[in-house]
Design a protein around this motif. Sequence first.
Motif, PDB file in Angstrom:
ATOM      1  N   THR A  73     -27.918 -31.431  26.329  1.00 58.49           N
ATOM      2  CA  THR A  73     -29.225 -30.848  26.630  1.00 58.49           C
ATOM      3  C   THR A  73     -29.142 -29.330  26.693  1.00 58.49           C
ATOM      4  O   THR A  73     -30.004 -28.628  26.148  1.00 58.49           O
ATOM      5  N   TYR A  76     -28.643 -27.953  23.172  1.00 59.28           N
ATOM      6  CA  TYR A  76     -29.895 -28.045  22.416  1.00 59.28           C
ATOM      7  C   TYR A  76     -30.859 -26.945  22.847  1.00 59.28           C
ATOM      8  O   TYR A  76     -31.484 -26.280  22.018  1.00 59.28           O
ATOM      9  N   THR A  77     -30.981 -26.757  24.162  1.00 55.34           N
ATOM     10  CA  THR A  77     -31.906 -25.752  24.677  1.00 55.34           C
ATOM     11  C   THR A  77     -31.498 -24.351  24.239  1.00 55.34           C
ATOM     12  O   THR A  77     -32.343 -23.552  23.817  1.00 55.34           O
ATOM     13  N   THR A  79     -29.621 -23.463  21.627  1.00 54.51           N
ATOM     14  CA  THR A  79     -29.729 -23.248  20.183  1.00 54.51           C
ATOM     15  C   THR A  79     -31.175 -23.083  19.739  1.00 54.51           C
ATOM     16  O   THR A  79     -31.436 -22.429  18.733  1.00 54.51           O
ATOM     17  N   HIS A  80     -32.113 -23.634  20.495  1.00 54.43           N
ATOM     18  CA  HIS A  80     -33.516 -23.472  20.126  1.00 54.43           C
ATOM     19  C   HIS A  80     -34.168 -22.289  20.822  1.00 54.43           C
ATOM     20  O   HIS A  80     -35.174 -21.773  20.345  1.00 54.43           O
ATOM     21  N   ALA A  81     -33.629 -21.840  21.934  1.00 55.24           N
ATOM     22  CA  ALA A  81     -34.219 -20.713  22.656  1.00 55.24           C
ATOM     23  C   ALA A  81     -33.807 -19.381  22.040  1.00 55.24           C
ATOM     24  O   ALA A  81     -34.594 -18.441  22.021  1.00 55.24           O
ATOM     25  N   PRO A  83     -33.238 -18.398  18.819  1.00 60.80           N
ATOM     26  CA  PRO A  83     -34.077 -17.934  17.710  1.00 60.80           C
ATOM     27  C   PRO A  83     -35.494 -17.538  18.143  1.00 60.80           C
ATOM     28  O   PRO A  83     -36.133 -16.707  17.503  1.00 60.80           O
ATOM     29  N   GLU A  84     -35.980 -18.111  19.232  1.00 61.66           N
ATOM     30  CA  GLU A  84     -37.315 -17.751  19.707  1.00 61.66           C
ATOM     31  C   GLU A  84     -37.318 -16.422  20.440  1.00 61.66           C
ATOM     32  O   GLU A  84     -38.303 -15.688  20.402  1.00 61.66           O
ATOM     33  N   TRP A  86     -34.857 -13.938  20.087  1.00 56.27           N
ATOM     34  CA  TRP A  86     -34.230 -12.885  19.292  1.00 56.27           C
ATOM     35  C   TRP A  86     -35.243 -11.913  18.670  1.00 56.27           C
ATOM     36  O   TRP A  86     -35.051 -10.700  18.738  1.00 56.27           O
TER      37      TRP A  86
END
Length: 93
Positions: A73, A76-77, A79-81, A83-84, A86
């Motif tokens: 978890t 996942y969090t 790796t997705h946070a 790019p948002e 940056w």
Amino acid sequence: EHLQRRGEVVAVTGDGVNDSPALKRAQIGVAMGLGGSDVAREAADIVLLDDKFASVVNAVEEGRVIFDNLQKTIAYTLTHAVPEVWPIFLNLA
């Protein structure tokens, strides 16, 4: 004590008054709830309510599953946070 000096995690099971010093010294003390003495239960970190060692094995397995799920978890969090967030940092610089 030798294993603790080597940095190992030590778990001890016991049910009697004579086991209480070992239960206290161990990182994880496990006492038997039904057949164990009050002294052993007070000295232990974990008290088995059913006096079955298989309960410890099941608990460790479930704990490992929970730990694995937490790691997934968090990964996942992150790796997705990243790019948002940056682009925001790039605009501020």
